[in-house]
Design a protein around this motif. Structure first.
Motif: not given
Length: 128
Positions: A18-24, A26-35
Protein backbone atom coordinates in the motif's frame (compact mmCIF):
# COMPACT_ATOMS: atom_id res chain seq x y z
CA UNK A 1 19.57 -2.00 4.10
CA UNK A 2 20.08 -4.11 7.20
CA UNK A 3 18.92 -7.67 7.79
CA UNK A 4 16.57 -6.40 10.50
CA UNK A 5 14.71 -4.30 7.93
CA UNK A 6 14.54 -7.20 5.53
CA UNK A 7 12.75 -9.57 7.88
CA UNK A 8 9.28 -8.53 6.74
CA UNK A 9 6.40 -10.98 7.23
CA UNK A 10 3.80 -11.75 4.55
CA UNK A 11 1.21 -9.71 6.46
CA UNK A 12 3.60 -6.76 6.77
CA UNK A 13 4.21 -6.93 3.02
CA UNK A 14 0.54 -6.01 2.53
CA UNK A 15 1.16 -2.73 4.38
CA UNK A 16 4.35 -2.15 2.39
CA UNK A 17 2.50 -2.72 -0.91
CA UNK A 18 0.00 0.00 0.00
CA UNK A 19 2.78 2.43 0.92
CA UNK A 20 4.80 1.59 -2.20
CA UNK A 21 1.77 2.25 -4.39
CA UNK A 22 0.27 5.26 -2.64
CA UNK A 23 3.23 6.96 -0.96
CA UNK A 24 2.88 8.83 2.33
CA UNK A 25 -0.34 8.06 4.20
CA UNK A 26 -1.97 8.33 7.60
CA UNK A 27 -2.69 5.17 9.60
CA UNK A 28 -6.40 5.68 8.91
CA UNK A 29 -5.75 5.76 5.14
CA UNK A 30 -3.56 2.66 5.31
CA UNK A 31 -6.23 0.83 7.32
CA UNK A 32 -8.93 1.83 4.82
CA UNK A 33 -6.86 0.55 1.88
CA UNK A 34 -6.01 -2.76 3.54
CA UNK A 35 -9.61 -3.33 4.65
CA UNK A 36 -10.55 -3.28 0.94
CA UNK A 37 -8.47 -6.42 0.34
CA UNK A 38 -8.36 -8.17 3.75
CA UNK A 39 -10.81 -8.66 6.59
CA UNK A 40 -8.23 -7.67 9.19
CA UNK A 41 -9.24 -5.58 12.18
CA UNK A 42 -7.89 -2.00 12.36
CA UNK A 43 -5.92 -2.87 15.50
CA UNK A 44 -4.14 -5.69 13.60
CA UNK A 45 -3.21 -3.32 10.78
CA UNK A 46 -1.98 -0.72 13.28
CA UNK A 47 0.18 -3.42 14.92
CA UNK A 48 1.70 -4.25 11.51
CA UNK A 49 2.47 -0.57 10.91
CA UNK A 50 4.08 -0.29 14.36
CA UNK A 51 6.25 -3.36 13.71
CA UNK A 52 7.39 -2.00 10.35
CA UNK A 53 8.34 1.31 11.97
CA UNK A 54 10.31 -0.57 14.66
CA UNK A 55 12.12 -2.54 11.94
CA UNK A 56 13.00 0.62 10.06
CA UNK A 57 11.05 -0.44 6.95
CA UNK A 58 8.54 2.40 7.42
CA UNK A 59 9.17 6.00 8.45
CA UNK A 60 6.75 7.73 10.83
CA UNK A 61 6.61 11.52 10.78
CA UNK A 62 4.49 13.39 13.29
CA UNK A 63 1.93 15.57 11.51
CA UNK A 64 0.37 17.10 14.61
CA UNK A 65 -0.21 16.20 18.26
CA UNK A 66 -2.23 13.09 17.33
CA UNK A 67 -1.45 11.97 13.79
CA UNK A 68 1.55 10.42 12.10
CA UNK A 69 2.24 10.14 8.38
CA UNK A 70 3.83 6.89 7.25
CA UNK A 71 6.00 6.21 4.22
CA UNK A 72 8.13 3.32 3.00
CA UNK A 73 11.76 3.61 4.11
CA UNK A 74 12.72 0.69 1.85
CA UNK A 75 12.23 0.93 -1.90
CA UNK A 76 10.09 -1.76 -3.46
CA UNK A 77 12.82 -2.69 -5.97
CA UNK A 78 15.40 -2.96 -3.18
CA UNK A 79 13.18 -5.29 -1.16
CA UNK A 80 12.21 -7.38 -4.21
CA UNK A 81 15.88 -7.84 -5.07
CA UNK A 82 16.60 -9.02 -1.51
CA UNK A 83 13.52 -11.30 -1.43
CA UNK A 84 14.42 -12.85 -4.80
CA UNK A 85 17.99 -13.57 -3.73
CA UNK A 86 16.83 -14.94 -0.38
CA UNK A 87 14.24 -17.19 -2.09
CA UNK A 88 16.84 -18.61 -4.49
CA UNK A 89 19.32 -19.10 -1.66
CA UNK A 90 16.79 -20.90 0.58
CA UNK A 91 15.16 -23.16 -2.00
CA UNK A 92 17.82 -23.65 -4.67
CA UNK A 93 21.10 -23.29 -2.75
CA UNK A 94 21.69 -19.98 -4.51
CA UNK A 95 21.50 -21.47 -8.00
CA UNK A 96 19.49 -19.34 -10.40
CA UNK A 97 19.91 -22.06 -13.04
CA UNK A 98 18.23 -24.67 -10.81
CA UNK A 99 15.38 -22.30 -10.03
CA UNK A 100 14.76 -21.42 -13.69
CA UNK A 101 14.96 -25.07 -14.74
CA UNK A 102 12.44 -26.00 -12.05
CA UNK A 103 9.99 -23.28 -13.08
CA UNK A 104 10.34 -24.03 -16.78
CA UNK A 105 9.76 -27.78 -16.26
CA UNK A 106 6.70 -27.16 -14.09
CA UNK A 107 5.03 -24.46 -16.19
CA UNK A 108 3.53 -24.54 -19.64
CA UNK A 109 5.20 -21.80 -21.68
CA UNK A 110 3.66 -20.15 -24.71
CA UNK A 111 5.75 -19.24 -27.74
CA UNK A 112 5.53 -15.61 -26.58
CA UNK A 113 6.86 -16.58 -23.14
CA UNK A 114 9.77 -18.45 -24.69
CA UNK A 115 10.59 -15.54 -27.01
CA UNK A 116 10.48 -13.11 -24.10
CA UNK A 117 12.82 -15.33 -22.05
CA UNK A 118 15.20 -15.58 -25.01
CA UNK A 119 15.17 -11.80 -25.37
CA UNK A 120 15.93 -11.29 -21.68
CA UNK A 121 18.80 -13.81 -21.81
CA UNK A 122 20.21 -12.26 -24.98
CA UNK A 123 20.10 -8.85 -23.30
CA UNK A 124 22.00 -10.24 -20.33
CA UNK A 125 24.53 -11.85 -22.66
CA UNK A 126 25.11 -8.50 -24.38
CA UNK A 127 25.74 -6.83 -21.00
CA UNK A 128 28.82 -9.03 -20.49
Amino acid sequence: MTNKVLQISEAEIEVMKVLWERGTMSAKEIIEEIEKINDWKPKTIQTLITRLVAKGAVKAEKKDAKAFWYSAAVKREEYEQYANKNFIKKLYNGSLNLMLASFIKDEKLSKEDIEELKSILEGKQNES
